[in-house]
Design a protein around this motif. Structure first.
Motif, PDB file in Angstrom:
ATOM      1  N   ALA A 254       0.810  -1.224   0.000  1.00  0.00           N
ATOM      2  CA  ALA A 254       0.000   0.000   0.000  1.00  0.00           C
ATOM      3  C   ALA A 254       0.841   1.271   0.000  1.00  0.00           C
ATOM      4  N   PHE A 255       1.882   1.314   0.815  1.00  0.00           N
ATOM      5  CA  PHE A 255       2.720   2.515   0.929  1.00  0.00           C
ATOM      6  C   PHE A 255       4.170   2.222   0.529  1.00  0.00           C
ATOM      7  N   LEU A 256       4.390   1.187  -0.231  1.00  0.00           N
ATOM      8  CA  LEU A 256       5.721   0.764  -0.638  1.00  0.00           C
ATOM      9  C   LEU A 256       6.553   1.948  -1.135  1.00  0.00           C
ATOM     10  N   ASN A 257       7.746   2.121  -0.543  1.00  0.00           N
ATOM     11  CA  ASN A 257       8.709   3.161  -0.937  1.00  0.00           C
ATOM     12  C   ASN A 257       8.151   4.582  -0.860  1.00  0.00           C
ATOM     13  N   SER A 258       7.232   4.826   0.051  1.00  0.00           N
ATOM     14  CA  SER A 258       6.651   6.159   0.202  1.00  0.00           C
ATOM     15  C   SER A 258       7.247   6.890   1.394  1.00  0.00           C
ATOM     16  N   GLY A 259       7.033   8.174   1.408  1.00  0.00           N
ATOM     17  CA  GLY A 259       7.474   9.010   2.523  1.00  0.00           C
ATOM     18  C   GLY A 259       8.455  10.066   2.084  1.00  0.00           C
ATOM     19  N   SER A 260       8.350  11.218   2.710  1.00  0.00           N
ATOM     20  CA  SER A 260       9.208  12.352   2.404  1.00  0.00           C
ATOM     21  C   SER A 260      10.598  12.151   2.993  1.00  0.00           C
ATOM     22  N   THR A 261      11.616  12.324   2.163  1.00  0.00           N
ATOM     23  CA  THR A 261      12.992  12.209   2.631  1.00  0.00           C
ATOM     24  C   THR A 261      13.292  13.282   3.676  1.00  0.00           C
ATOM     25  N   GLU A 262      12.757  14.479   3.503  1.00  0.00           N
ATOM     26  CA  GLU A 262      13.018  15.588   4.420  1.00  0.00           C
ATOM     27  C   GLU A 262      12.233  15.476   5.725  1.00  0.00           C
ATOM     28  N   MET A 263      10.965  15.067   5.650  1.00  0.00           N
ATOM     29  CA  MET A 263      10.086  15.096   6.818  1.00  0.00           C
ATOM     30  C   MET A 263       9.735  13.727   7.370  1.00  0.00           C
ATOM     31  N   GLY A 264      10.069  12.662   6.673  1.00  0.00           N
ATOM     32  CA  GLY A 264       9.643  11.338   7.111  1.00  0.00           C
ATOM     33  C   GLY A 264       8.173  11.150   6.825  1.00  0.00           C
ATOM     34  N   MET A 265       7.578  10.167   7.489  1.00  0.00           N
ATOM     35  CA  MET A 265       6.164   9.876   7.266  1.00  0.00           C
ATOM     36  C   MET A 265       5.540   9.441   8.582  1.00  0.00           C
ATOM     37  N   THR A 266       4.465  10.098   8.969  1.00  0.00           N
ATOM     38  CA  THR A 266       3.737   9.693  10.165  1.00  0.00           C
ATOM     39  C   THR A 266       2.447   9.001   9.742  1.00  0.00           C
TER      40      THR A 266
ATOM     41  N   ILE B  21       8.712   5.874   7.318  1.00  0.00           N
ATOM     42  CA  ILE B  21       7.989   5.860   8.585  1.00  0.00           C
ATOM     43  C   ILE B  21       8.963   5.554   9.729  1.00  0.00           C
ATOM     44  N   THR B  22       8.856   6.300  10.832  1.00  0.00           N
ATOM     45  CA  THR B  22       9.751   6.059  11.963  1.00  0.00           C
ATOM     46  C   THR B  22       9.034   5.435  13.157  1.00  0.00           C
ATOM     47  N   ALA B  23       7.729   5.613  13.254  1.00  0.00           N
ATOM     48  CA  ALA B  23       6.969   5.044  14.376  1.00  0.00           C
ATOM     49  C   ALA B  23       5.541   4.791  13.920  1.00  0.00           C
ATOM     50  N   ILE B  24       4.939   3.739  14.495  1.00  0.00           N
ATOM     51  CA  ILE B  24       3.528   3.479  14.227  1.00  0.00           C
ATOM     52  C   ILE B  24       2.906   2.880  15.484  1.00  0.00           C
TER      53      ILE B  24
ATOM     54  N   GLU C 128      12.361   2.755   7.782  1.00  0.00           N
ATOM     55  CA  GLU C 128      13.112   3.460   8.809  1.00  0.00           C
ATOM     56  C   GLU C 128      12.408   3.387  10.165  1.00  0.00           C
ATOM     57  N   LEU C 129      11.547   2.393  10.329  1.00  0.00           N
ATOM     58  CA  LEU C 129      10.772   2.223  11.559  1.00  0.00           C
ATOM     59  C   LEU C 129      11.685   2.036  12.765  1.00  0.00           C
ATOM     60  N   LYS C 130      11.452   2.857  13.803  1.00  0.00           N
ATOM     61  CA  LYS C 130      12.210   2.768  15.048  1.00  0.00           C
ATOM     62  C   LYS C 130      11.365   2.217  16.193  1.00  0.00           C
ATOM     63  N   SER C 131      10.060   2.491  16.159  1.00  0.00           N
ATOM     64  CA  SER C 131       9.192   2.125  17.278  1.00  0.00           C
ATOM     65  C   SER C 131       7.864   1.565  16.778  1.00  0.00           C
ATOM     66  N   LEU C 132       7.473   0.418  17.346  1.00  0.00           N
ATOM     67  CA  LEU C 132       6.215  -0.237  17.007  1.00  0.00           C
ATOM     68  C   LEU C 132       5.436  -0.462  18.294  1.00  0.00           C
ATOM     69  N   VAL C 133       4.221   0.090  18.372  1.00  0.00           N
ATOM     70  CA  VAL C 133       3.365  -0.079  19.549  1.00  0.00           C
ATOM     71  C   VAL C 133       2.213  -1.004  19.164  1.00  0.00           C
ATOM     72  N   LEU C 134       2.092  -2.098  19.912  1.00  0.00           N
ATOM     73  CA  LEU C 134       1.061  -3.111  19.671  1.00  0.00           C
ATOM     74  C   LEU C 134      -0.107  -2.922  20.633  1.00  0.00           C
ATOM     75  N   PRO C 135      -1.271  -3.517  20.333  1.00  0.00           N
ATOM     76  CA  PRO C 135      -2.399  -3.457  21.267  1.00  0.00           C
ATOM     77  C   PRO C 135      -2.030  -4.127  22.590  1.00  0.00           C
ATOM     78  N   ASP C 136      -2.523  -3.608  23.697  1.00  0.00           N
ATOM     79  CA  ASP C 136      -2.233  -4.176  25.016  1.00  0.00           C
ATOM     80  C   ASP C 136      -2.686  -5.620  25.137  1.00  0.00           C
ATOM     81  N   ALA C 137      -3.760  -5.993  24.443  1.00  0.00           N
ATOM     82  CA  ALA C 137      -4.342  -7.332  24.588  1.00  0.00           C
ATOM     83  C   ALA C 137      -3.611  -8.411  23.802  1.00  0.00           C
TER      84      ALA C 137
END
Length: 161
Positions: free
Chosen positions: A44-56, A78-81, A101-110
């Protein structure tokens, strides 16, 4: 295109088969995924995101998201999701964050390894990603709750689980 907003009014299955729908959007810096979306399509987002600003990426509260498709965020800036709003999340497709460029992944508590809240990992989910430092939940780590198989390609010496 710098911003994509998929509103809550979009039917949960309407983009399910839209492979590569936002691929190669190199100026993209903000994505909001509405609560009714059940699947993020393959590539869906393959190779997307701004080089200058990243992607949220923001996933709306009350999300019905069940699956992140194969290579959905592969090669992105993307750096975090945060999937903590995604109580139905059950699958990360193969190579979902490969080379990102993902640094942080937050999963559901359950999320767990057994029962109704089992999380399934495709092969190489994080392969080629040397940036990942944290996989956890809003309330802490996943250690003891989730077993991350070797084939997922997480460097467990540098990633806090």
């Amino acid at each position: 295109m710098t911003t994509i907003i998929i509103p809550d009014t979009v039917d949960k299955n309407s983009i399910q088969h839209a492979t590569s729908i936002f691929a190669n959007c190199t100026s993209l810096n903000s994505v909001t995924i509405g609560a009714n979306i059940a699947n993020i399509p393959d590539s869906a987002f393959l190779n997307s995101g701004s080089t200058e600003m990243g992607m949220t990426v923001t996933i709306k509260s009350g999300s019905k998201l069940e699956k992140v498709g194969q290579k959905a965020f592969s090669g992105t800036k993307i750096t975090a999701i945060d999937f903590s709003n995604c109580s139905a999340l059950g699958t990360f497709g193969a190579n979902a964050f490969e080379g990102s460029e993902l640094k942080s992944l937050v999963l559901p508590d359950a999320v767990t390894n057994t029962g109704n809240n089992t999380l399934f990992w495709g092969s190489g989910v994080f392969s080629g990603n040397g940036s990942l430092t944290t996989i956890g939940t809003k309330n802490g780590t996943v250690s003891g709750k989730v077993i991350i198989p070797e084939y997922v390609a997480v460097d467990k010496t540098s990633t806090k689980l």
